[in-house]
Design a protein around this motif. Structure first.
Motif, PDB file in Angstrom:
ATOM      1  N   ASP A 214       0.839  -1.194   0.000  1.00  9.69           N
ATOM      2  CA  ASP A 214       0.000   0.000   0.000  1.00  9.69           C
ATOM      3  C   ASP A 214       0.880   1.252   0.000  1.00  9.69           C
ATOM      4  O   ASP A 214       2.066   1.198   0.293  1.00  9.69           O
ATOM      5  N   PHE A 215       0.262   2.382  -0.344  1.00 10.93           N
ATOM      6  CA  PHE A 215       0.992   3.649  -0.396  1.00 10.93           C
ATOM      7  C   PHE A 215       1.391   4.141   0.991  1.00 10.93           C
ATOM      8  O   PHE A 215       2.317   4.928   1.117  1.00 10.93           O
ATOM      9  N   ASN A 216       0.682   3.725   2.041  1.00 13.37           N
ATOM     10  CA  ASN A 216       1.030   4.138   3.400  1.00 13.37           C
ATOM     11  C   ASN A 216       2.233   3.386   3.934  1.00 13.37           C
ATOM     12  O   ASN A 216       2.760   3.718   4.997  1.00 13.37           O
ATOM     13  N   ASN A 217       2.682   2.343   3.232  1.00 16.50           N
ATOM     14  CA  ASN A 217       3.779   1.488   3.660  1.00 16.50           C
ATOM     15  C   ASN A 217       3.492   0.862   5.010  1.00 16.50           C
ATOM     16  O   ASN A 217       4.369   0.653   5.840  1.00 16.50           O
ATOM     17  N   ALA A 218       2.209   0.488   5.219  1.00 14.92           N
ATOM     18  CA  ALA A 218       1.800  -0.141   6.465  1.00 14.92           C
ATOM     19  C   ALA A 218       1.887  -1.662   6.394  1.00 14.92           C
ATOM     20  O   ALA A 218       2.107  -2.320   7.397  1.00 14.92           O
ATOM     21  N   THR A 219       1.718  -2.228   5.188  1.00 16.70           N
ATOM     22  CA  THR A 219       1.733  -3.668   5.028  1.00 16.70           C
ATOM     23  C   THR A 219       2.930  -4.052   4.164  1.00 16.70           C
ATOM     24  O   THR A 219       3.000  -3.693   2.988  1.00 16.70           O
ATOM     25  N   ARG A 220       3.872  -4.770   4.782  1.00 15.73           N
ATOM     26  CA  ARG A 220       5.094  -5.183   4.064  1.00 15.73           C
ATOM     27  C   ARG A 220       4.966  -6.654   3.696  1.00 15.73           C
ATOM     28  O   ARG A 220       4.699  -7.493   4.538  1.00 15.73           O
ATOM     29  N   LEU A 221       5.156  -6.940   2.415  1.00 14.72           N
ATOM     30  CA  LEU A 221       5.122  -8.310   1.925  1.00 14.72           C
ATOM     31  C   LEU A 221       6.546  -8.855   1.884  1.00 14.72           C
ATOM     32  O   LEU A 221       7.473  -8.162   1.474  1.00 14.72           O
ATOM     33  N   PRO A 222       6.740 -10.110   2.293  1.00 16.51           N
ATOM     34  CA  PRO A 222       8.087 -10.678   2.268  1.00 16.51           C
ATOM     35  C   PRO A 222       8.550 -10.964   0.847  1.00 16.51           C
ATOM     36  O   PRO A 222       7.742 -11.078  -0.076  1.00 16.51           O
ATOM     37  N   GLY A 223       9.846 -11.077   0.691  1.00 20.58           N
ATOM     38  CA  GLY A 223      10.404 -11.475  -0.593  1.00 20.58           C
ATOM     39  C   GLY A 223      10.095 -12.935  -0.863  1.00 20.58           C
ATOM     40  O   GLY A 223       9.756 -13.689   0.035  1.00 20.58           O
ATOM     41  N   TYR A 224      10.201 -13.299  -2.100  1.00 24.62           N
ATOM     42  CA  TYR A 224       9.997 -14.698  -2.484  1.00 24.62           C
ATOM     43  C   TYR A 224      10.942 -15.075  -3.600  1.00 24.62           C
ATOM     44  O   TYR A 224      11.495 -14.221  -4.246  1.00 24.62           O
TER      45      TYR A 224
END
Length: 173
Positions: free
Chosen positions: A163-173
């Motif tokens: 998201d643009f708020n940088n609230a949800t970080r997805l892990p690398g894969y």
């Protein structure tokens, strides 16, 4: 330049008209989203042509990005700029006995450069800082005179925000 070296550059610019379903509170038409891309780099291929490498720097910018109207929920205003810049390194070569290999790595800084809603400097959604890949393949001659090939590889996509708020970080894969 020295033997085997070349340099290149590229520039592109364009505009994307507004979609009719995008609404402004005062019904004024939106300015088109504009963008420009610059890239320059160097390529090296030694004598014999068994391998080559490329190093490039890129900069992509989009202006007139639409975002939510903070004063009128459900409406949109034109604001902002998004910027993606980075470096890419690629290498590919022919190995003995019909084998080929290709590898690349990209570092990218994709951020909100100007906006009324999101913090300047926030990472753009789904834009990882690092991506890499490597591929190995083998080519064979077919009995009928043609060729066939088999190969495999791996791709790594680094952590990124959802998201643009940088609230949800997805892990690398």
């Amino acid at each position: 330049l020295a033997a085997g070296w070349s340099v290149y550059g590229n520039f592109a610019a364009g505009a994307l008209p507004t979609l009719p379903q995008t609404r402004a509170w005062n019904n004024d038409p939106f300015a088109p989203v504009t963008g420009r891309q610059t890239e320059f780099g160097a390529k090296y291929e030694p004598a014999g042509g068994r391998w080559n490498a490329t190093l490039a720097r890129f900069d992509i910018r989009r202006q007139n990005v639409r975002t939510s109207d903070p004063d009128h929920p459900g409406y949109t205003i034109t604001t902002g700029e998004q910027r993606s810049q980075g470096l890419e390194l690629a290498w590919q070569g022919r190995l003995p006995q019909g084998w080929r290999i290709a590898a690349q790595a990209t570092w990218m800084d994709a951020v909100v450069a100007r906006d009324n809603r999101y913090r300047v400097g926030n990472q753009l959604p789904y834009a990882p800082e690092w991506t890499t890949s490597a591929w190995l393949s083998r080519q064979f001659a077919a009995a009928e005179g043609g060729r066939w090939q088999v190969g495999g590889g791996a791709v790594h996509v680094g952590a990124r925000y959802a998201d643009f708020n940088n609230a949800t970080r997805l892990p690398g894969y």
